[in-house]
Write an enzyme that holds these catalytic residues in place. Structure first.
Site, PDB file in Angstrom:
ATOM      1  N   ALA A 224      14.114 -51.643 -54.363  1.00 43.60           N
ATOM      2  CA  ALA A 224      15.490 -51.492 -55.137  1.00 43.60           C
ATOM      3  C   ALA A 224      15.267 -49.926 -55.775  1.00 43.60           C
ATOM      4  O   ALA A 224      14.716 -49.867 -56.402  1.00 43.60           O
ATOM      5  CB  ALA A 224      15.824 -52.654 -55.571  1.00 43.60           C
ATOM      6  N   PRO A 225      16.632 -49.725 -55.951  1.00 39.58           N
ATOM      7  CA  PRO A 225      17.994 -49.721 -54.798  1.00 39.58           C
ATOM      8  C   PRO A 225      17.870 -49.319 -53.540  1.00 39.58           C
ATOM      9  O   PRO A 225      18.972 -49.059 -52.522  1.00 39.58           O
ATOM     10  CB  PRO A 225      19.319 -48.809 -56.146  1.00 39.58           C
ATOM     11  CG  PRO A 225      17.869 -47.584 -56.919  1.00 39.58           C
ATOM     12  CD  PRO A 225      16.759 -48.212 -56.657  1.00 39.58           C
ATOM     13  N   GLY A 227      16.592 -45.649 -52.256  1.00 39.68           N
ATOM     14  CA  GLY A 227      16.011 -44.390 -52.584  1.00 39.68           C
ATOM     15  C   GLY A 227      15.046 -43.978 -51.255  1.00 39.68           C
ATOM     16  O   GLY A 227      15.649 -43.372 -50.456  1.00 39.68           O
ATOM     17  N   ASP A 263       7.495 -60.165 -53.426  1.00 35.70           N
ATOM     18  CA  ASP A 263       6.691 -59.106 -54.100  1.00 35.70           C
ATOM     19  C   ASP A 263       6.076 -58.211 -53.320  1.00 35.70           C
ATOM     20  O   ASP A 263       5.261 -58.674 -52.664  1.00 35.70           O
ATOM     21  CB  ASP A 263       5.635 -59.747 -55.072  1.00 35.70           C
ATOM     22  CG  ASP A 263       5.182 -58.984 -55.877  1.00 35.70           C
ATOM     23  OD1 ASP A 263       4.823 -57.840 -56.151  1.00 35.70           O
ATOM     24  OD2 ASP A 263       3.876 -59.742 -57.445  1.00 35.70           O
ATOM     25  N   ASP A 279       6.530 -46.980 -54.342  1.00 35.85           N
ATOM     26  CA  ASP A 279       7.502 -45.723 -55.703  1.00 35.85           C
ATOM     27  C   ASP A 279       6.622 -47.059 -56.565  1.00 35.85           C
ATOM     28  O   ASP A 279       7.625 -47.221 -57.774  1.00 35.85           O
ATOM     29  CB  ASP A 279       8.115 -45.292 -55.437  1.00 35.85           C
ATOM     30  CG  ASP A 279       8.513 -44.375 -57.397  1.00 35.85           C
ATOM     31  OD1 ASP A 279       7.345 -43.819 -57.301  1.00 35.85           O
ATOM     32  OD2 ASP A 279       9.570 -43.740 -57.018  1.00 35.85           O
ATOM     33  N   LYS A 308       1.042 -43.491 -60.947  1.00 38.48           N
ATOM     34  CA  LYS A 308       1.721 -43.303 -62.304  1.00 38.48           C
ATOM     35  C   LYS A 308       0.822 -43.220 -63.734  1.00 38.48           C
ATOM     36  O   LYS A 308      -0.457 -44.090 -63.272  1.00 38.48           O
ATOM     37  CB  LYS A 308       2.699 -44.838 -62.984  1.00 38.48           C
ATOM     38  CG  LYS A 308       3.872 -45.264 -62.150  1.00 38.48           C
ATOM     39  CD  LYS A 308       4.513 -43.740 -61.244  1.00 38.48           C
ATOM     40  CE  LYS A 308       5.583 -44.811 -61.075  1.00 38.48           C
ATOM     41  NZ  LYS A 308       6.637 -43.723 -60.451  1.00 38.48           N
TER      42      LYS A 308
END
Length: 356
Positions: A224-225, A227, A263, A279, A308
């Site tokens: 979500a959303p 991309g 999940d 991501d 990250k």
């Protein structure tokens, strides 16, 4: 009268402003690993790192561009030009290029930093003047020729520049090392640019043709959303979008998307998929472990995922996460791993993994 140029040896690498210490640490560790002496020089937010070494050709050979994580571009230094006369910046360049053979393309560039962007106009106009002058003197081929190295003039101020060269196939093909991508009006989010760039930067042209085929099956974890799901559908893949959050409504209209409200860290496919992309915002080592599970269990053949990074010691955390992934993924003889901090990344790196 000042010396028009000073020969220098080593590497010039571009990076995202603010990540100079991480690139410097990477270059220092990698150079030590191949037993090439040298040291980095940089300032935070400059957008580039100099790595000085008495053996620039050996260093550029031992540190292939495809293996560098924090570098957008890798160049071999030729000369440093200081106190350039704004009325004649070309003569010192001629002097520095004497005896260095012919180049196949000219790129006049500047750092991708707040200060560096103010040099864009100079770089553009100077390039237009320098290109025909170099061709007239035989320093540059009459047309762009990939058989010869590229020549880079890198302005760090109006009176200070570096000359460097890059080899086609061992450097980024784009000016400043940045592929020019635009946000599509129908993309669900700007994050689509990250996956589009990853396909361009981390896969070769041959790999893109072979591994981005219509009808392939993919999963987007934390979709979500939508991309990254949108990018996959543009490749005409069938996508399982895994996220408890909503997707852009138009994605359902493609007939290619199966939205699973689960999940992403727990979901697993029924069989082997061609692609998995991820991501999700999570600790890099936790992401690395979950991505390794996908390869160890044979759930996918190819993957692109983001790690990250923390605010400090990002090179060290990158090494730990990549080593953890490689150790736990299995298939060591056939597993390809490439990582890069992309232009559209921020506090993260993007990883491509594939089982040949």
């Amino acid at each position: 009268m000042p010396v028009p140029f000073q020969p220098v040896s080593g590497l010039l690498c571009y990076c995202r402003p603010g990540f100079e210490p991480d690139l410097a640490a990477e270059l220092a560790e990698r150079a030590a690993g191949v037993h090439v002496a040298g040291y980095p020089q940089t300032n935070r937010n400059d957008g580039y790192v100099l790595f000085h070494s008495d053996n620039g050709p050996s260093l550029t050979h031992e540190l292939p561009f495809r293996e560098l994580v924090f570098a957008r571009q890798k160049l071999m230094l030729l000369a440093e030009l200081r106190e350039l006369d704004p009325k004649d910046r070309i003569a010192p360049i001629f002097a520095a290029l004497a005896g260095r053979g012919r180049h196949g393309e000219l790129l006049v560039e500047h750092p991708d930093s707040d200060d560096g962007k103010q040099l864009a106009g100079l770089a553009r106009s100077f390039g237009n003047a320098l290109r025909p002058a170099l061709r007239k003197r035989g320093f540059l081929s009459q047309k762009d020729d990939p058989r010869f190295p590229r020549l880079h003039v890198f302005f760090v101020s109006g009176t200070h520049a570096f000359l460097a060269q890059s080899t086609v196939g061992d450097s980024a093909p784009w000016p400043l090392g940045i592929p020019r991508l635009r946000v599509h009006a129908d993309a669900p989010s700007r994050s689509a640019l990250k996956l589009e760039e990853a396909f361009l930067v981390l896969l070769t042209e041959r790999e893109r043709k072979a591994r981005l085929q219509p009808g392939m099956r993919a999963a987007d974890l934390g979709a979500a959303p939508g991309g990254w799901t949108w990018v996959l559908t543009r490749q005409h893949m069938r996508v399982v979008a895994v996220d408890n959050g909503p997707l852009q409504a138009a994605l359902h209209d493609t007939g290619l998307v199966d939205h699973q409200r689960e999940d992403g860290f727990r979901w697993k496919p029924d069989g082997t998929l061609d692609w998995m992309v991820c991501d999700m915002v999570e600790q890099p080592r936790r992401v690395a472990e979950r991505m390794a599970t996908w390869f160890r269990e044979g759930w996918c053949r190819n993957a692109i995922f983001n790690l990250k990074l923390p605010m400090k010691k990002r090179w060290q955390e990158t090494l730990l996460a990549l080593d953890l992934f490689a150790e736990q993924a299995g298939a060591h003889d056939t597993l390809t791993i490439r990582a890069r901090q992309l232009y559209h990344d921020r506090e993260e790196i993007t990883v491509y993994a594939s089982i040949e």
